[in-house]
Structures are given as C-alpha cells and as structure tokens.
Design a protein around this motif. Structure first.
Motif, PDB file in Angstrom:
ATOM      1  N   LYS A  30       0.858  -1.141  -0.094  1.00 29.34           N
ATOM      2  CA  LYS A  30       0.073  -0.079   0.107  1.00 29.34           C
ATOM      3  C   LYS A  30       0.847   1.402   0.017  1.00 29.34           C
ATOM      4  O   LYS A  30       0.336   2.368  -0.465  1.00 29.34           O
ATOM      5  N   HIS A  33      -0.164  -1.914  -6.391  1.00 30.69           N
ATOM      6  CA  HIS A  33      -0.530  -0.942  -5.371  1.00 30.69           C
ATOM      7  C   HIS A  33      -1.569  -1.120  -4.613  1.00 30.69           C
ATOM      8  O   HIS A  33      -2.568  -0.496  -4.781  1.00 30.69           O
ATOM      9  N   GLU A  34      -1.742  -2.084  -3.972  1.00 36.92           N
ATOM     10  CA  GLU A  34      -2.950  -2.643  -2.878  1.00 36.92           C
ATOM     11  C   GLU A  34      -2.504  -3.138  -1.790  1.00 36.92           C
ATOM     12  O   GLU A  34      -1.224  -3.929  -1.840  1.00 36.92           O
ATOM     13  N   GLY A  35      -3.258  -3.466  -0.781  1.00 32.79           N
ATOM     14  CA  GLY A  35      -3.110  -4.158   0.398  1.00 32.79           C
ATOM     15  C   GLY A  35      -2.962  -5.744  -0.007  1.00 32.79           C
ATOM     16  O   GLY A  35      -3.608  -6.127  -0.619  1.00 32.79           O
ATOM     17  N   ASP A  49      -0.770   3.882   3.401  1.00 34.38           N
ATOM     18  CA  ASP A  49      -1.009   4.474   2.116  1.00 34.38           C
ATOM     19  C   ASP A  49      -1.292   5.949   2.213  1.00 34.38           C
ATOM     20  O   ASP A  49      -2.324   6.317   2.729  1.00 34.38           O
ATOM     21  N   ASN A 101      -5.093   1.528   9.512  1.00 33.72           N
ATOM     22  CA  ASN A 101      -4.652   0.826   8.698  1.00 33.72           C
ATOM     23  C   ASN A 101      -5.754  -0.502   8.525  1.00 33.72           C
ATOM     24  O   ASN A 101      -5.210  -0.898   7.575  1.00 33.72           O
TER      25      ASN A 101
END
Length: 308
Positions: free
Chosen positions: A60, A80-82, A128, A212
């Motif tokens: 992230k 670009h992600e958890g 992020d 988060n």
C-alpha cells in the motif's frame, strides 16, 4: 547529508527457505509477496527462481511501490494494493504466499510518516498516504468511547479510558492534536513509564493498527490464501506482536483439523485445509544485529491436497 533510511529484513533466509520448500520444481513456481516493503524478501525470492518462475508483490505504501520500480525483471510485478487483495488472484494459482507484517524501519524512522513518538512529525500513520483518514483527522472527531475501544483492543493499554479522556479534553480546550510529540506528551501525563517502555508505545501501536485496518486485512488475506494456494503450496507469515500472531496461530489451527458436522454424525468429515509445519523465532545473532527483530514470530503451513 542525510543518510538513506535503511531496512534490515527480518528472518530473510528462513522465510524464503520456508516459502520455496525443498521440491525440485519450486524454483519454477508462482509466488506472492503480500508485503513488499523495501523488497528484501522479494529480491531473494527472485534470485532463487528459474526463468520460468514468477513473483507477484503487493504493497500500500507509495514509497514501496517506487522501490519496486527499481526491479527490472520480467518475472516480477507489483500491485499498489494491500495484501487483502490477494483474493483477486486466480484460484490455486500460487505455489507460496509470504506475509511480513508490521512497519518497515524506513516508515518508522521517517518523521513525516508519523509512526514514531521518537520523532516529531504530523500525526498520520497511514501505510498508504494517498488515501484514507490520518490518525489526526480521526482523533479530531472520535468520541471518548471510540478512542478507548481502539487503544484498549489494539494496544492492550489498561489505561485506555484515561488516555481517551485526555485526548478529547485537549481537543476541547486547545484544538485537535496535530503532531506525534503532541500525542506522546499527552499520553506521558496519563501513563507512567513501565519496564523501560515509552508510555506512548501501546497507544501509538493501537492507533496505527486501527487506522490501517491491519488486523481486518490480515484476517481477509489469510482466508483468501486458502483459495489462492495450490495444493502443497506454502503459507509463511511473520508477525511482530501478539495480536497478529494470535490471529495467525488460530487460523492455522482452525484449518489444520478435520471438521465434523454434529448434525450428521456419520457423514464424511470435511478434510483439513492446512498442515502446520513450523514456528520460527529470530536467532540470538539476528536479534543482536537487529533489535527490532526480537518480537518476530514466523509461522509456516502448507495447503493440503484438495479431494476430487
């Protein structure tokens, strides 16, 4: 001149050894690094893969994405992600999934990220920084009971209620807290130092986990791993505090046993979906060289064969 922020990857070789296992075909498999960080595990995985191997990473943090851009390797890709988004990968597509939880050293040591009470910076704490609410923004609106619940449940702070009351009282008298030192100083007036630990340690941990959604994301990612792992695939998770490790331990235990339906006692039980393999702690030498590794626990499990 400022030195670049360094990150020492915890359980580097142990994690990659556990992920790949000892199968001759392991080097040509497809693997997932759920938390790229600064790329320590990813780079070692790539160095051990054959030309047919593949590595998919998630993170992230925009700075992690930038660091991943330095890897010029056709076998590698990053999202670009958890890591909760691991579930978007095709079913039974991964030979191994690695999750290295917690905060990287550059995140902690970079004052403007707001993760540490040791440096003055904005009270942010988002993994992020391109989306979502910062800790300062949440504390500017949250009620005493909401703050109490977060600090108690995610920080295991027994003085959660007095801390929450002090935060709201400060907000009403002087305006919302804005910096890490504002919060740390406020907590220190309520919580006395114990066992050499900074009084704000548990409060900072709790707010970071909450803002988060770290534990929720972990639970979702673990569940998704059951679908994404191939039979025989490895699940490797490194945790850094008891709340994370408890979730991982209970998840592996739950899925490492056959499930009987008490309503139909003669029915064939549902087979176990995981096999617990090992639990590993950093060596004495690693802890001496990297004190931040001292709380790490790595758990390894293997996806069992899926019956026809």
């Amino acid at each position: 001149m400022n030195q670049p922020l360094q990150h020492i990857t915890v359980l580097l070789n142990e994690a990659v050894d556990a992920l790949l296992g000892d199968s001759p075909s392991a080097t040509s498999g497809c693997y997932v690094d759920g938390t790229f960080g600064r790329g320590g595990h990813s780079r070692l995985i790539l160095s051990r893969l054959s030309p047919q191997g593949r590595l998919i990473a998630f993170d992230k943090d925009p700075l992690a994405i930038a660091e991943a851009g330095r890897i010029e390797d056709a076998r590698f890709s990053i999202r670009h992600e958890g890591f909760r988004n691991i579930g978007e990968l095709p079913e039974a597509s991964a030979d191994g999934i690695l999750m290295d939880l917690g905060v990287s050293s550059p995140q902690i040591d970079q004052a403007d990220r707001g993760f540490s009470f040791r440096f003055e910076g904005p009270l942010d704490m988002r993994m992020d920084t391109t989306r979502g609410q910062s800790v300062a923004e949440w504390l500017a609106e949250a009620e005493v009971q909401q703050i109490t619940d977060v600090i108690r449940d995610y920080g295991e702070e027994r003085l959660a209620y007095p801390v929450a009351k002090a935060i709201v009282a400060h907000r009403e008298a002087h305006g919302p807290l804005q910096t890490t030192t504002d919060l740390a100083d406020l907590v220190a007036k309520v919580v006395k130092t114990r066992d050499g630990q900074n009084p704000a340690t548990r409060t900072f941990q709790a707010l970071r986990i909450f803002i988060n959604a770290e534990l929720v994301e972990l639970e979702e990612a673990l569940l998704a791993s059951l679908r994404v792992l191939k039979p025989g695939g490895r699940l490797v998770v490194i945790s850094f505090h008891s709340l994370e490790d408890r979730i991982v331990k209970q998840f592996i235990a739950e899925h490492s046993k056959e499930v009987f339906d008490r309503r139909t006692p003669f029915a064939v039980p549902k087979p176990m979906r995981l096999k617990a393999l090992e639990r590993i702690k950093p060596s004495k030498a690693e802890v001496e060289g990297n004190p931040r590794s001292r709380s790490a626990v790595m758990r390894v499990a293997q996806r069992t064969e899926v019956p026809a």
